[in-house]
Design an enzyme around this catalytic site. Sequence first.
Site, PDB file in Angstrom:
ATOM      1  N   GLU A 248       0.035   5.301   0.472  1.00 23.09           N
ATOM      2  CA  GLU A 248      -1.042   6.488   0.981  1.00 23.09           C
ATOM      3  C   GLU A 248       0.017   7.664   0.592  1.00 23.09           C
ATOM      4  OE1 GLU A 248      -1.089   5.767   5.792  1.00 23.09           O
ATOM      5  OE2 GLU A 248      -2.772   3.482   4.775  1.00 23.09           O
TER       6      GLU A 248
ATOM      7  N   GLU B  72      -2.269  -4.825  -2.826  1.00 23.35           N
ATOM      8  CA  GLU B  72      -3.262  -5.684  -3.936  1.00 23.35           C
ATOM      9  C   GLU B  72      -3.750  -5.099  -5.140  1.00 23.35           C
ATOM     10  OE1 GLU B  72      -4.703  -4.499  -1.373  1.00 23.35           O
ATOM     11  OE2 GLU B  72      -5.583  -6.597   0.015  1.00 23.35           O
TER      12      GLU B  72
ATOM     13  N   CYS C 176     -10.116  -5.191   0.716  1.00 26.77           N
ATOM     14  CA  CYS C 176     -10.993  -4.609   0.390  1.00 26.77           C
ATOM     15  C   CYS C 176     -12.089  -4.680  -0.304  1.00 26.77           C
ATOM     16  CB  CYS C 176     -10.669  -3.255   0.410  1.00 26.77           C
ATOM     17  SG  CYS C 176     -10.111  -2.308  -1.386  1.00 26.77           S
TER      18      CYS C 176
ATOM     19  N   ASN D 191       0.699  -1.045   0.228  1.00 20.10           N
ATOM     20  CA  ASN D 191      -0.210  -0.111  -0.276  1.00 20.10           C
ATOM     21  C   ASN D 191       0.530   0.882  -0.304  1.00 20.10           C
ATOM     22  OD1 ASN D 191       0.445  -0.371   2.962  1.00 20.10           O
ATOM     23  ND2 ASN D 191      -0.968  -0.060   3.852  1.00 20.10           N
TER      24      ASN D 191
ATOM     25  N   CYS E 109     -10.322  -3.654  -4.115  1.00 16.94           N
ATOM     26  CA  CYS E 109      -9.282  -5.017  -4.746  1.00 16.94           C
ATOM     27  C   CYS E 109     -10.434  -6.077  -4.869  1.00 16.94           C
ATOM     28  CB  CYS E 109      -8.731  -5.165  -3.306  1.00 16.94           C
ATOM     29  SG  CYS E 109      -7.465  -3.790  -3.365  1.00 16.94           S
TER      30      CYS E 109
HETATM   31  N1  THU Z   1      -5.417  -2.179   3.135  1.00 18.93           N
HETATM   32  C1  THU Z   1      -4.646  -2.271   1.701  1.00 18.93           C
HETATM   33  O1  THU Z   1      -3.513  -2.209   1.421  1.00 18.93           O
HETATM   34  N2  THU Z   1      -4.971  -3.828   1.157  1.00 18.93           N
HETATM   35  C2  THU Z   1      -6.287  -3.933   1.719  1.00 18.93           C
HETATM   36  O2  THU Z   1      -6.344  -5.527   1.699  1.00 18.93           O
HETATM   37  C3  THU Z   1      -6.673  -3.463   2.727  1.00 18.93           C
HETATM   38  C4  THU Z   1      -6.570  -1.792   3.125  1.00 18.93           C
HETATM   39  C5  THU Z   1      -4.384  -0.132   2.938  1.00 18.93           C
HETATM   40  C6  THU Z   1      -4.741   0.966   2.610  1.00 18.93           C
HETATM   41  C7  THU Z   1      -4.265   2.125   3.898  1.00 18.93           C
HETATM   42  O3  THU Z   1      -3.381   2.538   2.875  1.00 18.93           O
HETATM   43  C8  THU Z   1      -4.241   1.274   4.782  1.00 18.93           C
HETATM   44  O4  THU Z   1      -4.238  -0.436   4.182  1.00 18.93           O
HETATM   45  C9  THU Z   1      -5.975   1.377   6.070  1.00 18.93           C
HETATM   46  O5  THU Z   1      -6.816   1.191   5.444  1.00 18.93           O
END
Ligand code: THU
Length: 140
Positions: free
Chosen positions: A48, A59, A94, A46, A97
């Site tokens: 941000e 993902e 999520c 991830n 994804c």
């Molecule tokens: N996040 C992911 O990268 N994948 C997931 O399956 C759930 C959430 C990230 C998004 C964000 O950067 C952080 O986790 C908190 O939501």
Amino acid sequence: MTADFDRAALIQAAIDNQKRSYAPYSHFNVSAAALMGSGKMYLGVNVENASYPAGICAERNAIFHAVEEGERKIVAIAIVGGSEYTIRDYCAPCGICRQVMREFCDPREMKIILAKSVTDYKELTLEELLPLSFGPDDLA
Ligand code: THU
């Protein structure tokens, strides 16, 4: 055929790459390793952003990286995540994804591996996580 892949290697790759996650706002670090139709593995974390919605999940980064390289079929994806670079619980993908995965697989076959370690994981199909889904065939 899809059952025959090295789950431990996929999970270990995701674990090893978690350190590259950039999550200074949520402090929740996610890493994914996608095994694609060619047999090649693609990693994602991830990433941000100070403008929060501009961030993206691990993902999708893994999958988009693979698609960009010409891959079109996800065989399996291993996901790990937790706060401050830990892995304490299973990290489920999520909804966005899940829908992105739907584009590049047979939902009855594709495996989603939610891992805490190479020996402690849950394995589900995309169909289990995204039932009655809408995909490319619906537009044919
Ligand atoms: N996040 C992911 O990268 N994948 C997931 O399956 C759930 C959430 C990230 C998004 C964000 O950067 C952080 O986790 C908190 O939501």
